[in-house]
Design a protein around this motif. Structure first.
Motif, short mmCIF file in Angstrom:
data_model
loop_
_atom_site.label_atom_id
_atom_site.label_comp_id
_atom_site.label_asym_id
_atom_site.label_seq_id
_atom_site.Cartn_x
_atom_site.Cartn_y
_atom_site.Cartn_z
N UNK A 3 3.92 3.82 -10.88
CA UNK A 3 4.54 2.95 -9.88
C UNK A 3 3.61 1.80 -9.50
N UNK B 13 3.97 -0.68 -12.16
CA UNK B 13 5.24 -1.39 -12.01
C UNK B 13 5.15 -2.47 -10.94
N UNK C 84 6.61 -6.66 -10.27
CA UNK C 84 6.99 -7.25 -8.98
C UNK C 84 5.90 -8.13 -8.37
N UNK D 142 2.98 -7.65 -7.20
CA UNK D 142 2.13 -7.22 -6.09
C UNK D 142 0.68 -7.48 -6.51
N UNK E 225 -4.25 -4.83 -4.16
CA UNK E 225 -4.52 -4.21 -2.86
C UNK E 225 -3.25 -3.96 -2.04
N UNK E 226 -2.09 -4.32 -2.59
CA UNK E 226 -0.83 -4.13 -1.84
C UNK E 226 -0.06 -2.90 -2.27
N UNK F 299 0.09 1.99 -0.49
CA UNK F 299 0.99 2.65 0.46
C UNK F 299 2.39 2.86 -0.11
N UNK F 300 2.86 1.88 -0.85
CA UNK F 300 4.19 2.01 -1.43
C UNK F 300 4.19 3.08 -2.52
N UNK G 278 4.57 6.60 -1.41
CA UNK G 278 5.94 7.04 -1.16
C UNK G 278 6.67 7.28 -2.47
N UNK G 279 6.56 6.33 -3.38
CA UNK G 279 7.32 6.39 -4.62
C UNK G 279 6.94 7.61 -5.49
N UNK H 287 9.36 10.63 -5.50
CA UNK H 287 10.75 10.56 -5.96
C UNK H 287 10.92 11.57 -7.10
N UNK I 289 -6.42 -0.41 0.35
CA UNK I 289 -6.33 -1.87 0.40
C UNK I 289 -7.60 -2.49 1.00
N UNK J 33 0.73 -2.98 4.20
CA UNK J 33 -0.67 -3.40 4.21
C UNK J 33 -0.79 -4.92 4.29
N UNK K 210 17.33 8.76 -3.00
CA UNK K 210 15.93 8.95 -2.62
C UNK K 210 15.24 7.61 -2.41
N UNK L 287 10.83 -8.24 -3.17
CA UNK L 287 10.37 -8.51 -4.54
C UNK L 287 11.37 -7.96 -5.56
#
Lengths: 242, 242
Positions: free
Chosen positions: A103, A106, A111, A113, A116-117, A120-121, A124-125, A128, A188, B14, B124, B136
């Motif tokens: 992820x 990805x 996308x 990013x 450093x961004x 956190x995402x 979560x991902x 899944x 980050x 972040x 999900x 994004x």
DNA sequence: ATAAATTTTTAGACAAATCTAAATTATAAT
DNA sequence: ATTATAATTTAGATTTGTCTAAAAATTTAT
């Protein structure tokens, strides 16, 4: 106090194949991941306190969970004796690490990013649940072997790619020079700082001087930038000797 | 019995911008989404039982949650009186619908999922918290207006795209012919069946005969395939008159 | 080898989201 | 208008994952 271990047969991905599936909660997955990352790569024994600190929760809560994961045969644990993942637990932990790093890849590659961004995402991902999703994502990203921080991504069988022999910037001698290959912490705060001082995957870092008082080191980044790096920073940077 | 409403300022993604953020659990988000979808497009009043059936849980549990969502001012609810989303609740529900449909679009367009494989995974993914991610993703997918089932995707302000005047296949008269524009249910059972009988977005369906006993209809799909569709199926299919 | 300090575990409590069973309110039917 | 039925809510229990405070075990220091 805890429900017994149980296996369920679940229809996954709305596909017509059933497969053996150990029901784990978001939280249980996180414990396995943390235990894995704290013990990697040497399968060290981990303490209750290590986990509590990492998760920023009370050690008492960790004790409870360890009992539960032990009952589920995902860790080997005896009171006061520390924890180690079982093969089953390790398999699941590696799967989560794989998802996290795919992820992150990805987010950066597709996308846009910055490195450093993503943390956190991706946290979560990574939870899944869909094996179809993760295999399709893997192909979509062209089966990447390393994530945006240079960390190895396990393949579909849980095998990590063989890497060049990386050495820690922290352990280099004066006048040695490395090319940065990986950052072993994707928080980050660290990555933003590294960006600020122009450290990224591929740059060269030459050790000029080591300060034995605080273990900081003076370095030259990409032949043109003098910086002093603290021990906390330098021990997170790995590379190959140039 | 329930904790009071509270707002927190959170550092999202972040990123260095703080913004007003109503802390909602996965479960609370799901209730809002269900209430929205049951009342769409007319903001109908929804009953406790409607929600219990949809979520396949006990009505008693729904009562508890409605009390809580009411306290948080996300729904208007008085005992025995039914539920309606407040503007705030609706905003959040639309955001979740947006995420669900964008993820479905991603899965189909980028990861080659078929339209009947996306629902469970999107359920999900819709709860991943990151506004940066969703914006994004939106750009990455070229700001799509409709998901793989033809359902409208709200834009970043929660506005649904204006659609042609769709009519339900169920309400067509004999000899009328429509072009399919949307399927208002993304369950895999329905979509697999529709695939089997060659119904997809864009095909034509002509009504041959209506059976008043069970409200099924005999139709011709794409000028060459005779099929009988039950009421349950035909009321999920929308299109424009040809 | 014993005492002090630290780590870990137990015990008991709590919040979230669910359940079942019973009570209450609303709706429909005569 | 009263009764029967259906829908909804309350009361009390359960599970998961957390907490605090206190007890127990281990480690460290003298």
């Amino acid at each position: 106090m805890f429900t017994p271990l149980f296996y369920v047969y679940l229809l996954n991905d709305t596909q017509d194949i059933f497969y053996r599936f150990k029901m784990l909660s978001y939280t249980e997955e996180n414990y396995l991941k943390i235990i894995f990352s704290l013990s990697y790569p040497n399968s060290l024994e981990i303490t209750t306190n290590d986990i509590a600190k990492k998760l920023e929760i009370n050690p008492a809560s960790v004790s409870d969970m360890l009992k539960k994961l032990n009952q589920k045969k995902l860790i080997d644990y005896a009171k006061y004796q520390g924890v180690r993942l079982t093969n089953e637990g390790k398999k699941i932990a590696i799967e989560i690490v794989r998802k996290h790093r795919l992820w992150e890849t990805f987010l950066v590659d597709k996308l846009n990013f910055s490195w450093d961004e993503v943390h956190d995402v991706a946290e979560q991902l990574e939870h899944i649940q869909s094996s179809l999703l993760i295999e399709r994502l893997y192909k979509f990203l062209d089966c990447p072997k390393f994530d945006p921080h240079g960390e190895p991504i396990p393949d579909e069988h849980g095998e990590f790619p063989v890497t060049e022999n990386l050495i820690c910037l922290n352990s280099c001698k004066n006048q040695q020079k490395i090319q940065v290959k990986s950052i072993t912490d994707d928080s980050s705060a660290l990555l933003q700082y590294l960006s600020k001082i122009s450290v990224s995957i591929g740059v060269s870092i030459e050790i000029c001087d080591k300060n034995s008082y605080d273990n900081s080191i003076d370095v030259i980044i990409n032949e043109n930038k003098n910086v002093t790096l603290s021990k906390e920073i330098s021990e997170k940077i790995y590379g190959v000797l140039l």
